[in-house]
Motif scaffolding. Sequence first.
Motif, short mmCIF file in Angstrom:
data_model
loop_
_atom_site.label_atom_id
_atom_site.label_comp_id
_atom_site.label_asym_id
_atom_site.label_seq_id
_atom_site.Cartn_x
_atom_site.Cartn_y
_atom_site.Cartn_z
N LEU A 191 -15.57 -5.52 6.56
CA LEU A 191 -15.60 -5.23 7.99
C LEU A 191 -14.23 -5.44 8.63
O LEU A 191 -13.50 -6.37 8.27
CB LEU A 191 -16.62 -6.14 8.69
CG LEU A 191 -18.07 -6.02 8.21
CD1 LEU A 191 -18.94 -7.10 8.83
CD2 LEU A 191 -18.64 -4.64 8.52
N GLY A 192 -13.87 -4.58 9.56
CA GLY A 192 -12.66 -4.73 10.36
C GLY A 192 -11.39 -4.83 9.53
O GLY A 192 -11.20 -4.12 8.55
N ASP A 193 -10.52 -5.75 9.94
CA ASP A 193 -9.24 -5.91 9.25
C ASP A 193 -9.40 -6.38 7.82
O ASP A 193 -8.54 -6.12 6.97
CB ASP A 193 -8.36 -6.91 10.02
CG ASP A 193 -7.88 -6.35 11.36
OD1 ASP A 193 -7.94 -5.11 11.55
OD2 ASP A 193 -7.47 -7.16 12.21
N GLU A 194 -10.50 -7.10 7.52
CA GLU A 194 -10.73 -7.56 6.15
C GLU A 194 -10.89 -6.39 5.19
O GLU A 194 -10.46 -6.46 4.04
CB GLU A 194 -11.96 -8.47 6.09
CG GLU A 194 -11.75 -9.83 6.75
CD GLU A 194 -10.62 -10.62 6.11
OE1 GLU A 194 -10.60 -10.72 4.88
OE2 GLU A 194 -9.77 -11.13 6.86
N LEU A 195 -11.48 -5.30 5.68
CA LEU A 195 -11.63 -4.13 4.83
C LEU A 195 -10.27 -3.53 4.48
O LEU A 195 -10.04 -3.11 3.33
CB LEU A 195 -12.50 -3.08 5.52
CG LEU A 195 -12.78 -1.80 4.72
CD1 LEU A 195 -13.41 -2.12 3.37
CD2 LEU A 195 -13.68 -0.85 5.52
N LEU A 196 -9.35 -3.54 5.42
CA LEU A 196 -8.00 -3.01 5.14
C LEU A 196 -7.29 -3.88 4.10
O LEU A 196 -6.59 -3.36 3.22
CB LEU A 196 -7.20 -2.95 6.44
CG LEU A 196 -7.79 -2.07 7.56
CD1 LEU A 196 -6.88 -2.08 8.78
CD2 LEU A 196 -8.02 -0.64 7.06
N LYS A 197 -7.48 -5.20 4.18
CA LYS A 197 -6.91 -6.10 3.17
C LYS A 197 -7.54 -5.83 1.80
O LYS A 197 -6.85 -5.86 0.77
CB LYS A 197 -7.13 -7.56 3.57
CG LYS A 197 -6.39 -8.00 4.82
CD LYS A 197 -6.74 -9.44 5.16
CE LYS A 197 -6.12 -9.88 6.47
NZ LYS A 197 -6.52 -11.26 6.84
N THR A 198 -8.84 -5.56 1.81
CA THR A 198 -9.53 -5.24 0.57
C THR A 198 -8.95 -3.97 -0.04
O THR A 198 -8.71 -3.89 -1.25
CB THR A 198 -11.04 -5.07 0.83
OG1 THR A 198 -11.58 -6.32 1.29
CG2 THR A 198 -11.79 -4.65 -0.43
N PHE A 199 -8.72 -2.96 0.79
CA PHE A 199 -8.11 -1.72 0.30
C PHE A 199 -6.76 -1.99 -0.36
O PHE A 199 -6.47 -1.47 -1.44
CB PHE A 199 -7.90 -0.73 1.45
CG PHE A 199 -9.15 -0.11 2.00
CD1 PHE A 199 -10.34 -0.10 1.27
CD2 PHE A 199 -9.14 0.48 3.26
CE1 PHE A 199 -11.48 0.48 1.79
CE2 PHE A 199 -10.28 1.07 3.77
CZ PHE A 199 -11.45 1.06 3.05
N ASP A 200 -5.94 -2.79 0.29
CA ASP A 200 -4.60 -3.07 -0.24
C ASP A 200 -4.68 -3.68 -1.63
O ASP A 200 -3.93 -3.29 -2.55
CB ASP A 200 -3.84 -4.01 0.70
CG ASP A 200 -3.43 -3.35 2.01
OD1 ASP A 200 -3.43 -2.10 2.07
OD2 ASP A 200 -3.12 -4.08 2.97
N TYR A 201 -5.57 -4.64 -1.81
CA TYR A 201 -5.70 -5.32 -3.10
C TYR A 201 -6.16 -4.34 -4.18
O TYR A 201 -5.59 -4.28 -5.28
CB TYR A 201 -6.71 -6.47 -2.96
CG TYR A 201 -6.75 -7.39 -4.16
CD1 TYR A 201 -6.07 -8.60 -4.15
CD2 TYR A 201 -7.48 -7.07 -5.29
CE1 TYR A 201 -6.10 -9.47 -5.23
CE2 TYR A 201 -7.53 -7.92 -6.38
CZ TYR A 201 -6.84 -9.11 -6.35
OH TYR A 201 -6.88 -9.95 -7.44
N HIS A 202 -7.16 -3.54 -3.85
CA HIS A 202 -7.75 -2.68 -4.86
C HIS A 202 -6.91 -1.44 -5.15
O HIS A 202 -7.02 -0.86 -6.25
CB HIS A 202 -9.19 -2.34 -4.48
CG HIS A 202 -10.11 -3.51 -4.61
ND1 HIS A 202 -10.74 -3.82 -5.79
CD2 HIS A 202 -10.45 -4.48 -3.73
CE1 HIS A 202 -11.45 -4.93 -5.63
NE2 HIS A 202 -11.30 -5.34 -4.39
N HIS A 203 -6.07 -1.04 -4.23
CA HIS A 203 -5.11 0.02 -4.53
C HIS A 203 -4.18 -0.44 -5.65
O HIS A 203 -3.88 0.32 -6.58
CB HIS A 203 -4.28 0.37 -3.28
CG HIS A 203 -4.94 1.39 -2.39
ND1 HIS A 203 -5.41 2.60 -2.85
CD2 HIS A 203 -5.17 1.37 -1.05
CE1 HIS A 203 -5.92 3.29 -1.84
NE2 HIS A 203 -5.80 2.56 -0.74
#
Length: 256
Positions: free
Chosen positions: A69-81
């Motif tokens: 959710l929210g900004d945490e999802l963007l952090k999740t994207f960065d890690y998994h990229h």
Amino acid sequence: MSIIGLQLFSVQKDAEKDFLGTVQKVADLGYGAIQFAGFFQTPAQEVKRVMDSNGMKTAGAHVGITQLLGDELLKTFDYHHILENNLLICPGLPIEMRLSEDDYKKAAETLNHIGETCKSSGFLFGYHNHDFEFDRFANKTGFDLLFENTNPEHVKVELDCFWAAFANQDPFVIIEKYKDRVVSLHMKDLKIVNGKKMGTEIGNGQIDFETLIKIGNEFNIEWFTVEQEEFQRDPYESLAINVNNLNNIINKRTVK
């Protein structure tokens, strides 16, 4: 042909103590992929290094709802990229999001939004069931409320065959119903001991894995992901039995 992976939650306590060492142990057992359930503050580059050095693929990752959710999802994207993992899976809903039919419909809205955001960022998003999703609300199960109220392009199915069977549901019927939405099967066997349903190694219980594999391949399901949560022997011995028996079933040489 689907790839056999291991959901690392099977050895979660070891992963907490020595994450990269546990990944290496799983590779040594003969699994071609790992599905993650947390990284314990391990840098993504380090995880990828160990995976690459063993020629292993990532069979997705379970990511808790708060990290979606929210900004945490963007952090999740960065890690998994960095990890080059394109499959993110919500491992379940907290109880407050699944008390009623309306709760499930609201949860479906949330999942749909997450899935839409994931798709726009190059990820697949799925939901993993336990048994509680098969509780009924009027004429619908929670499982159907989730998937009938989400866009098939945004929210995929990771079917945990053990938990479906535990809830007296037929995994084959579910796969047939949701077809192209099923991207991963959790391969876990079930046996009944003194009237109690419990987990066991693949091939030592009552789930028909030969048919599951056949149907999985017919529908081009990418991942056959082993998970075991109850052990009557050393966990790594059980996990070795799981991958060996699954390979034997694929090659039509089932052993106990």
